[in-house]
Design a protein around this motif. Structure first.
Motif, mmCIF file in Angstrom:
data_model
loop_
_atom_site.group_PDB
_atom_site.id
_atom_site.type_symbol
_atom_site.label_atom_id
_atom_site.label_comp_id
_atom_site.label_asym_id
_atom_site.label_seq_id
_atom_site.Cartn_x
_atom_site.Cartn_y
_atom_site.Cartn_z
ATOM 1 N N MET A 150 1.067 -1.529 -0.040
ATOM 2 C CA MET A 150 -0.178 0.172 -0.104
ATOM 3 C C MET A 150 0.939 1.022 -0.032
ATOM 4 S SD MET A 150 -2.849 -1.131 2.651
ATOM 5 C CE MET A 150 -3.796 0.627 2.530
ATOM 6 N N LEU A 151 1.941 1.228 0.264
ATOM 7 C CA LEU A 151 2.720 2.355 0.835
ATOM 8 C C LEU A 151 3.539 3.450 -0.712
ATOM 9 C CD1 LEU A 151 4.053 4.557 2.698
ATOM 10 C CD2 LEU A 151 5.889 3.144 3.153
ATOM 11 N N GLY A 152 4.134 1.653 -1.326
ATOM 12 C CA GLY A 152 4.753 1.918 -2.226
ATOM 13 C C GLY A 152 3.770 2.464 -3.564
ATOM 14 N N CYS A 153 2.049 1.739 -3.528
ATOM 15 C CA CYS A 153 0.870 2.235 -4.641
ATOM 16 C C CYS A 153 1.248 3.144 -4.038
ATOM 17 C CB CYS A 153 -0.015 1.488 -4.427
ATOM 18 S SG CYS A 153 -0.070 -0.259 -4.564
ATOM 19 N N ALA A 154 1.162 4.412 -2.516
ATOM 20 C CA ALA A 154 0.575 5.570 -2.578
ATOM 21 C C ALA A 154 1.807 6.494 -3.259
ATOM 22 C CB ALA A 154 0.457 5.688 -1.270
ATOM 23 N N PHE A 155 3.131 6.164 -3.482
ATOM 24 C CA PHE A 155 4.049 6.460 -3.947
ATOM 25 C C PHE A 155 3.815 6.819 -5.301
ATOM 26 C CE2 PHE A 155 7.105 5.760 -0.063
ATOM 27 C CZ PHE A 155 6.681 7.209 0.568
ATOM 28 N N MET A 156 3.594 5.468 -5.867
ATOM 29 C CA MET A 156 3.787 5.386 -7.127
ATOM 30 C C MET A 156 2.462 6.167 -7.687
ATOM 31 S SD MET A 156 3.983 0.904 -7.670
ATOM 32 C CE MET A 156 4.917 0.938 -7.450
ATOM 33 N N GLY A 157 1.363 6.387 -7.326
ATOM 34 C CA GLY A 157 0.312 7.198 -7.079
ATOM 35 C C GLY A 157 0.481 8.308 -7.168
ATOM 36 N N LEU A 158 1.622 8.910 -6.320
ATOM 37 C CA LEU A 158 2.077 10.689 -6.472
ATOM 38 C C LEU A 158 2.663 10.434 -7.543
ATOM 39 C CD1 LEU A 158 2.706 13.030 -4.954
ATOM 40 C CD2 LEU A 158 4.780 11.724 -3.545
ATOM 41 N N ALA A 159 4.291 9.511 -7.953
ATOM 42 C CA ALA A 159 4.578 10.295 -8.809
ATOM 43 C C ALA A 159 3.253 10.468 -10.671
ATOM 44 C CB ALA A 159 5.871 8.601 -9.015
ATOM 45 N N GLY A 160 2.794 9.741 -10.613
ATOM 46 C CA GLY A 160 1.677 9.661 -11.492
ATOM 47 C C GLY A 160 1.156 10.688 -11.768
ATOM 48 N N MET A 161 0.730 11.722 -10.381
ATOM 49 C CA MET A 161 0.154 13.253 -10.375
ATOM 50 C C MET A 161 1.206 13.942 -10.582
ATOM 51 S SD MET A 161 -1.996 13.111 -6.321
ATOM 52 C CE MET A 161 -1.151 11.920 -5.721
ATOM 53 N N VAL A 162 2.305 13.804 -10.464
ATOM 54 C CA VAL A 162 3.620 15.032 -10.418
ATOM 55 C C VAL A 162 4.339 14.709 -11.240
ATOM 56 C CG1 VAL A 162 3.974 15.040 -7.774
ATOM 57 C CG2 VAL A 162 5.421 13.673 -9.305
ATOM 58 N N TRP A 163 4.017 13.863 -12.041
ATOM 59 C CA TRP A 163 4.388 13.450 -13.782
ATOM 60 C C TRP A 163 3.711 14.101 -14.504
ATOM 61 C CZ3 TRP A 163 6.381 8.440 -15.699
ATOM 62 C CH2 TRP A 163 7.322 7.836 -16.654
ATOM 63 N N GLN A 164 2.386 13.536 -14.568
ATOM 64 C CA GLN A 164 1.293 14.132 -15.574
ATOM 65 C C GLN A 164 0.187 14.988 -15.297
ATOM 66 O OE1 GLN A 164 1.518 12.564 -18.492
ATOM 67 N NE2 GLN A 164 3.260 9.974 -17.776
ATOM 68 N N GLY A 165 0.839 15.691 -13.917
ATOM 69 C CA GLY A 165 0.073 16.747 -13.505
ATOM 70 C C GLY A 165 0.306 17.251 -13.858
ATOM 71 N N ARG A 166 1.645 17.774 -14.651
ATOM 72 C CA ARG A 166 2.488 19.255 -14.766
ATOM 73 C C ARG A 166 1.664 19.423 -16.600
ATOM 74 N NH1 ARG A 166 5.236 15.463 -17.463
ATOM 75 N NH2 ARG A 166 5.714 15.286 -19.644
ATOM 76 N N ARG A 167 0.855 18.556 -16.823
ATOM 77 C CA ARG A 167 0.002 18.910 -18.706
ATOM 78 C C ARG A 167 -1.024 19.619 -18.316
ATOM 79 N NH1 ARG A 167 3.018 15.372 -22.768
ATOM 80 N NH2 ARG A 167 3.950 13.486 -21.293
ATOM 81 N N GLY A 168 -1.814 19.158 -16.973
ATOM 82 C CA GLY A 168 -3.361 20.125 -16.848
ATOM 83 C C GLY A 168 -4.519 19.022 -17.831
ATOM 84 N N TYR A 169 -3.912 17.339 -17.709
ATOM 85 C CA TYR A 169 -4.193 16.826 -18.575
ATOM 86 C C TYR A 169 -4.231 15.571 -18.703
ATOM 87 C CZ TYR A 169 -6.047 14.369 -22.908
ATOM 88 O OH TYR A 169 -6.518 13.357 -23.736
ATOM 89 N N VAL A 170 -4.627 14.235 -18.668
ATOM 90 C CA VAL A 170 -4.773 12.889 -18.108
ATOM 91 C C VAL A 170 -5.463 12.273 -19.135
ATOM 92 C CG1 VAL A 170 -6.142 12.869 -16.553
ATOM 93 C CG2 VAL A 170 -4.369 11.471 -16.891
#
Length: 457
Positions: free
Chosen positions: A295-315
């Motif tokens: 669960m902890l590792g998946c939370a960090f992966m979710g964080l990476a998904g947010m900051v990586w693709q979130g920089r575009r303002g589109y997903v």
């Protein structure tokens, strides 16, 4: 004192122990030096190519910012994967799915209610917390049935769940839907827009109330001053501010995972990795431990998904194809599984030299030389009969973004032959905070007590 000898000023043996190298320096200082050297190598390559191609200073700085942004994004996911695979031996190949859960959850929470595909319109920080919680919860759901499986079978389950997640977000059923009377929508295959994370974070830090017309904030004043002195464009300065935030996130996750690895919980993780049956025979509830770490590792992966693709303002779902998981594994293999420093170095080298390097070289060559571009490699080979190598060279340059996948394979083969543990795979991650590698000579041992045995003093 050995390289990995732990030391605590207060004489304790807890997870806060500082590891010293042979020169009695904190080991984290060695880690910083290693990461710094890798950064200099990557930066030097891009600066050299940029100068050779005649790029201006603004263009070179912008390129370095993009490479650093990509490297930090890869590093976040590689560290999370190292917690799963390197520390615990959990072969998780569903990384892209957990990244998608974090990114889509943040998008649904922060998107405007009147957008084409509406969201809740809540503040960004709530969206980030919701994304972390959702990724961890999905990790819990995945871990429950997968606990009964081992090795390759566990990997198949995580891959299947990742594809299920992507196809769910791609479904037209979720393009627009009603949840408890609230209109929401993921956009299906079209994707969805939400507040641009890069602009929101950087401007909130740089300007008072996030308004460029209100003047710089205390944090933004030095960035803007440096940008003015170097004559950088405002967009480049904002990009570096967002990248600096990601660097801080990587440092935070690095410290957290290192602390976990040196804690009693971390020693159980390494015991599970080496021999789960033996760990269970010692009374450890390995199932519970694996659920927590997953669960902890998946939370960090979710964080990476947010900051990586979130920089575009589109997903959209196509941003989370299984090949993303493949990229992260390459980065971790290059650096060395089981080493947090190796995870960061591997992400930096992969992002700079293998992922962004070939397209950058292509752009440089296209801007500098006028090479012929034959439609097929066959035409280029035929031209060699006339002693003209330029068509084949032009074809190779035009296909560099695709040829990098060949380069991936070559690098992996070379690593398997010459460095199967990765660049830093030889670095020890000791399971015990005590130095068990050396036995003291008899003359240095404590004197025996009168009753026999060793003294307690």
């Amino acid at each position: 004192m050995t390289r990995d000898t732990p030391f605590e000023p207060d004489g304790g043996d807890g997870p806060g122990a500082f590891l010293l190298n042979a020169d009695a320096r904190p080991r984290w200082l060695d880690d910083v030096v290693i990461i710094g050297k890798a950064t200099l190598v990557v930066y030097g390559l891009f600066i050299g190519l940029g100068l050779a191609a005649g790029l201006d200073f603004n263009g070179i700085v912008s390129t370095l910012q993009q490479v650093t942004l990509l490297a930090t994004s890869f590093a976040l996911v590689a560290l999370a994967l190292n917690l799963h695979w390197g520390y615990t031996g959990l072969f998780n190949i569903g990384i892209a799915g957990f990244m998608a859960v974090g990114a889509y959850t943040m998008a649904l929470v922060t998107a405007a209610p009147d957008a084409t595909f509406p969201g809740l319109g809540l503040p960004l920080w709530i969206g980030v917390l919701a994304g972390l919680a959702a990724a961890a919860l999905v990790g819990f759901v995945v871990a429950l049935p997968a606990l009964r499986l081992r090795a390759d079978y566990f990997a198949i389950v995580t891959l299947a769940f990742a594809e299920v997640i992507r196809l769910v977000y791609n479904s037209s059923a979720l393009q627009e839907f009603d949840l408890l009377g609230v209109e929401l929508g993921t956009g299906g295959g079209q994707g969805m827009s939400f507040p641009n994370l890069r602009n929101t974070v950087s401007r909130r830090l740089m300007y008072v109330d996030g308004d460029p017309t209100a003047g710089p904030s205390l944090v933004g004043r030095p960035f803007l001053a440096i940008g003015d002195a170097l004559e950088l464009s405002p967009s480049v300065v904002e990009g570096w501010v967002y990248t600096a935030v990601l660097v801080v996130l990587v440092a935070f996750v690095f410290v957290v995972i290192t602390w976990i690895g040196n804690s009693p919980f971390g020693r159980v993780l390494k015991a599970i990795r080496e021999d789960e049956l033996a760990a269970r025979s010692l009374g450890k509830n390995t199932d519970r431990v694996k659920i927590k770490v997953f669960m902890l590792g998946c939370a960090f992966m979710g964080l990476a998904g947010m900051v990586w693709q979130g920089r575009r303002g589109y997903v959209d779902p196509n941003l989370f194809l299984p090949i993303i998981t493949f990229y992260i594994f390459i980065a971790l293999i290059i650096g060395g599984s089981g080493s947090n420093t190796g995870s960061v170095v591997g992400a930096l080298l992969f992002a700079g030299l293998l992922f962004e390097g070939p397209p950058f070289v292509q752009r440089i060559v296209d801007a500098t030389f006028d090479l012929p571009r034959p439609p097929t490699v066959y035409d280029g080979v035929i031209a060699l009969g006339d002693l003209d190598p330029m068509p084949l060279l032009g074809y190779a340059v035009g296909e560099l973004p695709n040829l990098r996948f060949v380069l991936f394979g070559v690098v992996l083969i070379a690593l398997m032959i010459y460095r199967p543990d990765g660049i830093l795979g030889h670095r020890n991650e000791p399971a015990s905070p005590l130095d068990l590698t050396k036995e003291r000579p008899p003359r240095e041992r404590d004197p025996a007590s009168p009753e026999g045995g060793e003294s307690d003093e």
